[in-house]
Design an enzyme around this catalytic site. Sequence first.
Site, short mmCIF file in Angstrom:
data_model
loop_
_atom_site.label_atom_id
_atom_site.label_comp_id
_atom_site.label_asym_id
_atom_site.label_seq_id
_atom_site.Cartn_x
_atom_site.Cartn_y
_atom_site.Cartn_z
N THR A 206 0.83 -1.20 0.00
CA THR A 206 0.00 0.00 0.00
C THR A 206 0.87 1.26 0.00
O THR A 206 1.99 1.25 0.53
CB THR A 206 -0.91 -0.01 1.25
OG1 THR A 206 -1.43 1.31 1.47
CG2 THR A 206 -0.16 -0.40 2.51
N ASP A 207 0.29 2.33 -0.54
CA ASP A 207 1.03 3.62 -0.49
C ASP A 207 1.15 4.13 0.95
O ASP A 207 1.91 5.06 1.22
CB ASP A 207 0.35 4.66 -1.39
CG ASP A 207 -1.07 5.03 -0.98
OD1 ASP A 207 -1.61 4.41 -0.04
OD2 ASP A 207 -1.65 5.94 -1.60
N GLU A 208 0.38 3.53 1.87
CA GLU A 208 0.41 4.01 3.26
C GLU A 208 1.75 3.70 3.93
O GLU A 208 2.06 4.27 4.98
CB GLU A 208 -0.76 3.42 4.04
CG GLU A 208 -2.08 3.77 3.38
CD GLU A 208 -3.32 3.50 4.21
OE1 GLU A 208 -3.21 3.42 5.44
OE2 GLU A 208 -4.40 3.37 3.61
N TYR B 140 -1.45 -0.62 11.09
CA TYR B 140 -1.74 -1.22 9.78
C TYR B 140 -0.58 -0.97 8.82
O TYR B 140 -0.01 -1.90 8.26
CB TYR B 140 -3.04 -0.67 9.19
CG TYR B 140 -3.19 -0.97 7.71
CD1 TYR B 140 -3.36 -2.28 7.26
CD2 TYR B 140 -3.13 0.05 6.74
CE1 TYR B 140 -3.46 -2.57 5.89
CE2 TYR B 140 -3.24 -0.23 5.38
CZ TYR B 140 -3.40 -1.54 4.96
OH TYR B 140 -3.50 -1.82 3.61
N LYS C 30 2.14 -3.60 7.14
CA LYS C 30 2.28 -3.79 5.68
C LYS C 30 3.73 -3.53 5.25
O LYS C 30 4.26 -4.22 4.37
CB LYS C 30 1.32 -2.87 4.93
CG LYS C 30 -0.15 -3.25 5.03
CD LYS C 30 -0.50 -4.61 4.45
CE LYS C 30 -0.40 -4.65 2.95
NZ LYS C 30 -0.86 -5.99 2.43
P1 NAD Z 1 -10.33 -6.81 2.67
O1 NAD Z 1 -10.22 -6.51 4.11
O2 NAD Z 1 -11.57 -6.47 1.93
O3 NAD Z 1 -10.08 -8.38 2.40
C1 NAD Z 1 -9.04 -9.08 3.02
C2 NAD Z 1 -9.28 -10.57 2.75
O4 NAD Z 1 -8.19 -11.29 3.34
C3 NAD Z 1 -10.56 -11.10 3.36
O5 NAD Z 1 -11.23 -11.94 2.44
C4 NAD Z 1 -10.08 -11.91 4.56
O6 NAD Z 1 -10.94 -12.99 4.91
C5 NAD Z 1 -8.72 -12.39 4.08
N1 NAD Z 1 -7.79 -12.70 5.18
C6 NAD Z 1 -7.50 -11.91 6.25
N2 NAD Z 1 -6.60 -12.52 7.05
C7 NAD Z 1 -6.31 -13.73 6.45
C8 NAD Z 1 -5.47 -14.80 6.79
N3 NAD Z 1 -4.73 -14.79 7.91
N4 NAD Z 1 -5.42 -15.86 5.95
C9 NAD Z 1 -6.17 -15.89 4.81
N5 NAD Z 1 -7.00 -14.91 4.46
C10 NAD Z 1 -7.08 -13.83 5.26
O7 NAD Z 1 -9.05 -6.12 2.00
P2 NAD Z 1 -8.87 -5.41 0.59
O8 NAD Z 1 -9.29 -4.01 0.70
O9 NAD Z 1 -9.42 -6.28 -0.47
O10 NAD Z 1 -7.27 -5.40 0.49
C11 NAD Z 1 -6.56 -6.45 -0.16
C12 NAD Z 1 -5.07 -6.17 -0.12
O11 NAD Z 1 -4.80 -4.93 -0.76
C13 NAD Z 1 -4.50 -6.03 1.29
O12 NAD Z 1 -3.24 -6.63 1.31
C14 NAD Z 1 -4.38 -4.54 1.49
O13 NAD Z 1 -3.36 -4.21 2.41
C15 NAD Z 1 -4.05 -4.09 0.09
N6 NAD Z 1 -4.45 -2.71 -0.23
C16 NAD Z 1 -5.72 -2.30 -0.03
C17 NAD Z 1 -6.10 -1.01 -0.37
C18 NAD Z 1 -7.53 -0.53 -0.20
O14 NAD Z 1 -7.80 0.66 -0.41
N7 NAD Z 1 -8.47 -1.37 0.15
C19 NAD Z 1 -5.15 -0.13 -0.91
C20 NAD Z 1 -3.83 -0.58 -1.10
C21 NAD Z 1 -3.49 -1.88 -0.76
P1 TYD Z 2 -10.21 4.78 5.12
O1 TYD Z 2 -11.26 4.40 4.13
O2 TYD Z 2 -10.24 4.16 6.47
O3 TYD Z 2 -8.81 4.51 4.39
P2 TYD Z 2 -7.30 4.89 4.86
O4 TYD Z 2 -7.31 5.55 6.17
O5 TYD Z 2 -6.64 3.55 4.92
O6 TYD Z 2 -6.79 5.78 3.79
O7 TYD Z 2 -10.23 6.36 5.32
C1 TYD Z 2 -10.06 7.23 4.21
C2 TYD Z 2 -10.08 8.66 4.72
O8 TYD Z 2 -11.36 8.95 5.28
C3 TYD Z 2 -9.08 8.92 5.83
O9 TYD Z 2 -8.57 10.25 5.69
C4 TYD Z 2 -9.91 8.82 7.09
C5 TYD Z 2 -11.25 9.35 6.65
N1 TYD Z 2 -12.41 8.77 7.39
C6 TYD Z 2 -13.36 9.61 7.98
O10 TYD Z 2 -13.28 10.84 7.91
N2 TYD Z 2 -14.40 9.03 8.65
C7 TYD Z 2 -14.54 7.68 8.74
O11 TYD Z 2 -15.53 7.22 9.38
C8 TYD Z 2 -13.57 6.83 8.11
C9 TYD Z 2 -13.67 5.33 8.18
C10 TYD Z 2 -12.51 7.42 7.45
#
Ligand code: NAD
Ligand code: TYD
Length: 338
Positions: free
Chosen positions: A123-125, A147, A151
Amino acid sequence: MRILVTGGAGFIGSNFIRMYLARHPDSEIVNLDKLTYAGNLENLKEIEEDSRYSFVKGDICDAGVVDDAMKGVDAVVNFAAETHVDRSIGDPDAFLKTNVLGVHILLEAARKHDVGRFIQISTDEVYGPAPDRPFSEGDVLTPRNPYSASKAGGELLARSYFITYGFPVIISRAANNIGPNQYPEKVIPLFVTNAIEDKPLPLYGDGNQERDYMHVLDHCSGVEILLEKGEPGEIYNIGAGNHMRNIEMAKLVLDELKKPESLLTHVRDREGHDIRYAIDSSKMRALGWEPEFGTKAAILDAVHWYAANRDWWEPIKSGEFREFYERQYRSRLEEAGA
Ligand code: NAD
Ligand code: TYD
């Protein structure tokens, strides 16, 4: 190509599996997922009968299950993770286990089975906040919450397997994804579904934080390109450059749903809230990647999907989510008088 996708029942993984099978008729996908609160097999309903797809319920921290799932696999895409920053602040344990130790178990098994390509979805985070310039892949990592720190730990370990053992690891660092099937703890599905239910939209702090909201399908097409053309040992930023401040995003959502701005509720800020994320994705673009969705199009596509798919999110919001919502928001909303 036989691919082991981990975390495929979650938001991005399920979108990836559906897209990949549709575009690659000769591919096979094994989905290994623990089905935590975020995993949902409903997301994969349309392909569950597809003979090229199989599901294994299991934990990436379980070496036996992982070893079995790895047999005959050409490539691994590791999406499995604990993913919500607010939950990591409340209870980091599972984040460390899955996002660091789980990656280790996967890497060991993949190396043993001589897997040809291992994509670690990061992630970019991991860069931490980017107040004034976009980060490039060589920039220093300064993650600031459990988190993002977990990562960073996972991807550093993955990279060490390339440097130490020559194991073909590729790392992607993606911006915030949005779109269908995102668990409604993340801000856009939370705000959209709350607005539909005429509930307050809890905006952290002044709402001036900024995110790069990439459509999930644009992220998935980036991962598809990395499977074909990514260079082992390299890191790739994937962000569409769709920057928007939270307060503007919330107003756009309300406007689209024709709901009043009075639903916008400023609440106590997240601890250690990163003000802005920004990445330079030119390395990814040089591989031919081009995002299809701009900022507004990506956000509105998500709004329309949640408006049209209440049967997907209503059961989620009445289950485990309720307890989480109470924990996370009750006192915040009370303090704000909502
Ligand atoms: P999500 O939370 O929707 O899904 C995560 C999935 O992983 C779920 O199906 C869960 O059951 C499974 N899981 C969790 N722990 C596990 C374990 N120990 N063994 C097997 N399965 C397990 O997440 P997402 O938003 O789809 O993110 C997917 C990936 O992308 C993650 O690695 C996350 O860090 C990365 N990512 C997400 C975002 C975003 O904006 N959502 C951005 C950048 C990177
Ligand atoms: P989020 O979707 O949790 O993603 P991330 O923090 O991993 O980027 O949050 C996106 C942005 O929205 C972040 O600046 C936090 C803000 N936010 C709120 O203002 N209220 C909320 O209830 C949540 C979940 C996030």
